[in-house]
Design a protein around this motif. Sequence first.
Motif, short mmCIF file in Angstrom:
data_model
loop_
_atom_site.label_atom_id
_atom_site.label_comp_id
_atom_site.label_asym_id
_atom_site.label_seq_id
_atom_site.Cartn_x
_atom_site.Cartn_y
_atom_site.Cartn_z
N GLY A 222 0.80 -1.21 0.00
CA GLY A 222 0.00 0.00 0.00
C GLY A 222 0.84 1.27 0.00
O GLY A 222 0.30 2.36 -0.15
N ARG A 223 2.14 1.11 0.21
CA ARG A 223 3.10 2.22 0.23
C ARG A 223 2.67 3.30 1.22
O ARG A 223 2.76 4.49 0.95
CB ARG A 223 3.28 2.78 -1.17
N VAL A 224 2.21 2.87 2.38
CA VAL A 224 1.74 3.77 3.42
C VAL A 224 2.91 4.14 4.32
O VAL A 224 3.59 3.27 4.86
CB VAL A 224 0.62 3.10 4.26
N ASP A 225 3.17 5.44 4.49
CA ASP A 225 4.23 5.89 5.40
C ASP A 225 3.87 5.53 6.84
O ASP A 225 2.73 5.66 7.26
CB ASP A 225 4.42 7.40 5.30
N ASN A 226 4.86 5.05 7.58
CA ASN A 226 4.71 4.70 8.99
C ASN A 226 3.64 3.64 9.26
O ASN A 226 3.02 3.62 10.32
CB ASN A 226 4.44 5.95 9.84
N ALA A 227 3.44 2.74 8.29
CA ALA A 227 2.49 1.65 8.48
C ALA A 227 2.99 0.73 9.59
O ALA A 227 4.18 0.41 9.66
CB ALA A 227 2.32 0.86 7.19
N LYS A 228 2.09 0.32 10.46
CA LYS A 228 2.44 -0.58 11.56
C LYS A 228 2.08 -2.01 11.18
O LYS A 228 1.04 -2.26 10.61
CB LYS A 228 1.71 -0.17 12.83
N VAL A 229 2.99 -2.93 11.51
CA VAL A 229 2.83 -4.34 11.17
C VAL A 229 2.96 -5.16 12.44
O VAL A 229 3.85 -4.92 13.26
CB VAL A 229 3.90 -4.78 10.16
N THR A 230 2.07 -6.14 12.61
CA THR A 230 2.17 -7.08 13.72
C THR A 230 2.23 -8.48 13.12
O THR A 230 1.42 -8.84 12.28
CB THR A 230 0.95 -6.98 14.66
N VAL A 231 3.21 -9.26 13.57
CA VAL A 231 3.37 -10.64 13.11
C VAL A 231 3.27 -11.55 14.33
O VAL A 231 3.98 -11.36 15.31
CB VAL A 231 4.74 -10.84 12.41
N HIS A 232 2.35 -12.50 14.26
CA HIS A 232 2.21 -13.50 15.33
C HIS A 232 2.80 -14.80 14.81
O HIS A 232 2.42 -15.28 13.74
CB HIS A 232 0.74 -13.72 15.68
N LEU A 233 3.72 -15.38 15.56
CA LEU A 233 4.34 -16.65 15.19
C LEU A 233 3.76 -17.77 16.05
O LEU A 233 3.70 -17.65 17.28
CB LEU A 233 5.85 -16.59 15.39
N PHE A 234 3.34 -18.84 15.39
CA PHE A 234 2.83 -20.01 16.08
C PHE A 234 3.70 -21.20 15.72
O PHE A 234 4.08 -21.38 14.56
CB PHE A 234 1.38 -20.30 15.65
N LEU A 235 4.04 -22.01 16.71
CA LEU A 235 4.79 -23.24 16.48
C LEU A 235 3.93 -24.40 16.99
O LEU A 235 3.51 -24.40 18.14
CB LEU A 235 6.12 -23.22 17.24
N ASN A 236 3.69 -25.35 16.10
CA ASN A 236 2.86 -26.52 16.44
C ASN A 236 1.52 -26.10 17.03
O ASN A 236 1.03 -26.69 17.98
CB ASN A 236 3.60 -27.45 17.39
N GLY A 237 0.93 -25.04 16.47
CA GLY A 237 -0.39 -24.60 16.88
C GLY A 237 -0.43 -23.74 18.13
O GLY A 237 -1.49 -23.32 18.56
N GLU A 238 0.72 -23.46 18.74
CA GLU A 238 0.76 -22.65 19.96
C GLU A 238 1.48 -21.33 19.70
O GLU A 238 2.51 -21.30 19.00
CB GLU A 238 1.47 -23.41 21.07
N HIS A 239 0.95 -20.25 20.27
CA HIS A 239 1.55 -18.93 20.10
C HIS A 239 2.96 -18.94 20.68
O HIS A 239 3.18 -19.36 21.81
CB HIS A 239 0.69 -17.85 20.78
N HIS A 240 3.91 -18.47 19.88
CA HIS A 240 5.31 -18.49 20.27
C HIS A 240 5.85 -17.09 20.51
O HIS A 240 6.57 -16.84 21.48
CB HIS A 240 6.14 -19.20 19.19
#
Length: 64
Positions: free
Chosen positions: A34-52
């Motif tokens: 989207g080429r949005v300045d100061n866009a915030k990103v959140t990444v959730h990592l899960f391992l074997n179905g559990e939040h890591h």
Amino acid sequence: MHLDVDNKSGFGPENISVVNGVEGSYHISVVNYGRVDNAKVTVHLFLNGEHHKTLHRTFRGHHE
């Protein structure tokens, strides 16, 4: 890797799964289509179905 959810409305979420992954290091990248300045990103990592881990990043410009 498989893109399970591809939200094209602009604010996600999107979901990518790795099935039968191998042990080791992985590189995660997010593209600011989207080429949005100061866009915030959140990444959730899960391992074997559990939040890591949750990662928060901010694009410092729309070219990152």
